[in-house]
Design a protein around this motif. Structure first.
Motif, mmCIF file in Angstrom:
data_model
loop_
_atom_site.group_PDB
_atom_site.id
_atom_site.type_symbol
_atom_site.label_atom_id
_atom_site.label_comp_id
_atom_site.label_asym_id
_atom_site.label_seq_id
_atom_site.Cartn_x
_atom_site.Cartn_y
_atom_site.Cartn_z
ATOM 1 N N GLY A 16 83.541 -31.267 -10.311
ATOM 2 C CA GLY A 16 84.140 -30.266 -10.204
ATOM 3 C C GLY A 16 83.193 -29.050 -9.633
ATOM 4 N N ASP A 17 81.740 -29.065 -10.093
ATOM 5 C CA ASP A 17 80.829 -28.173 -9.502
ATOM 6 C C ASP A 17 80.812 -28.291 -7.845
ATOM 7 N N THR A 80 82.659 -31.391 -6.305
ATOM 8 C CA THR A 80 82.015 -32.508 -6.229
ATOM 9 C C THR A 80 82.811 -33.537 -7.133
ATOM 10 N N GLN A 81 82.792 -34.607 -6.582
ATOM 11 C CA GLN A 81 83.671 -35.655 -7.060
ATOM 12 C C GLN A 81 82.961 -37.186 -7.217
ATOM 13 N N PRO A 82 83.367 -37.832 -8.180
ATOM 14 C CA PRO A 82 82.471 -39.039 -8.533
ATOM 15 C C PRO A 82 82.212 -39.690 -7.401
ATOM 16 N N GLY A 83 83.178 -39.806 -6.224
ATOM 17 C CA GLY A 83 82.953 -40.540 -5.007
ATOM 18 C C GLY A 83 81.810 -40.064 -4.172
ATOM 19 N N ASP A 84 81.478 -38.674 -4.664
ATOM 20 C CA ASP A 84 80.166 -38.258 -3.738
ATOM 21 C C ASP A 84 79.167 -38.776 -4.361
ATOM 22 N N VAL A 111 76.769 -37.604 -9.698
ATOM 23 C CA VAL A 111 78.066 -36.794 -10.305
ATOM 24 C C VAL A 111 78.320 -37.394 -11.812
ATOM 25 N N THR A 112 78.245 -36.446 -12.686
ATOM 26 C CA THR A 112 78.737 -36.693 -14.086
ATOM 27 C C THR A 112 79.956 -36.230 -14.449
ATOM 28 N N PRO A 113 80.601 -36.961 -15.297
ATOM 29 C CA PRO A 113 82.193 -36.379 -15.605
ATOM 30 C C PRO A 113 81.987 -35.126 -16.591
#
Lengths: 113, 113
Positions: A16-17, A80-84, A111-113
């Motif tokens: 998300g950041d 930013t998403q996990p797929g990034d 990318v961390t949740p």
């Protein structure tokens, strides 16, 4: 920024950041720049490009900024998403020949949740 | 979408063998490239071709040759494979317009034992 040696610099970003990935290029005469994303086990994937007569270019969730004064290129990824999660690297075209395209070693984005 | 297809994802060969890596693109691109990718070293250009039967050496051509008999196909040949040629090999293509990003295949991971 770009790596020296065997270990890629790592950028850890919370989901998300916004992410900012930096690249310093070497030749003030370079006039075309490309950003690539490479996921594990895959080939590099084109993200966005920019010519030297521009300072900024936007795509879907990505923005590339070019500062010719300090020979610096950055890639911003919004939300930013996990797929990034991937390795991101820049390329600069140093002359008229496509044989003069030089790639940086890359930055690992996690990318961390 | 541009498709660059490399014939093998993984290859294991013995020292001294002659090795062929094949690449096909479906976008009628004039230019085709062979890179090798090693950790921390970025992408290094081996050879590129700007037309059928035309080629130029890249940064690390020693120990390699190439063949381009048809526009869509570009082959990399290791005349006598050596262990220091163990690497990820990436094929790419682009059109000959000024700001045409390279499009990559998914790579061939070659191990020479």
């Amino acid at each position: 920024g770009e790596s020296v040696g065997l270990h890629l610099p790592t950028l850890s970003v919370q989901e998300g950041d916004n992410s900012i990935i930096n690249c310093a290029y070497s030749n003030s005469a370079s006039d075309y720049f490309i950003w690539y994303k490479q996921e594990s086990g895959k080939g590099p994937q084109f993200i966005i490009d920019i010519r030297s007569n521009m300072d900024k270019r936007q795509g879907q969730r990505v923005t590339v900024l070019l500062n010719k004064t300090v020979k610096h290129l950055s890639l911003q990824i919004a939300a930013t998403q996990p797929g990034d999660s991937a390795v991101y690297f820049c390329a600069e075209k140093k002359g008229d020949s496509w044989g003069k395209l030089q790639f940086g070693a890359g930055t690992q984005v996690v990318v961390t949740p | 979408d541009v498709k660059v297809t490399q014939s093998s994802r993984y290859l294991v060969k013995r020292t001294g063998e002659k090795v062929f890596l094949e690449c096909v693109q479906d976008m009628d691109h004039e230019n085709m490239f062979w890179y090798r990718q090693d950790p921390g070293l970025g992408l290094r250009l081996i050879y590129f071709s700007y037309d059928v039967k035309m080629k130029e050496k890249g940064d690390i051509p020693e120990g390699y040759s190439v063949s381009r008999e048809k526009k869509e196909r570009f082959s990399l040949i290791l005349e006598s494979a050596s262990t220091n040629q163990t690497s990820m090999y990436l094929c790419a293509s682009n059109s000959d317009s000024y700001n045409s990003p390279l499009h990559f295949g998914n790579g061939t991971r070659l191990t020479v034992t």
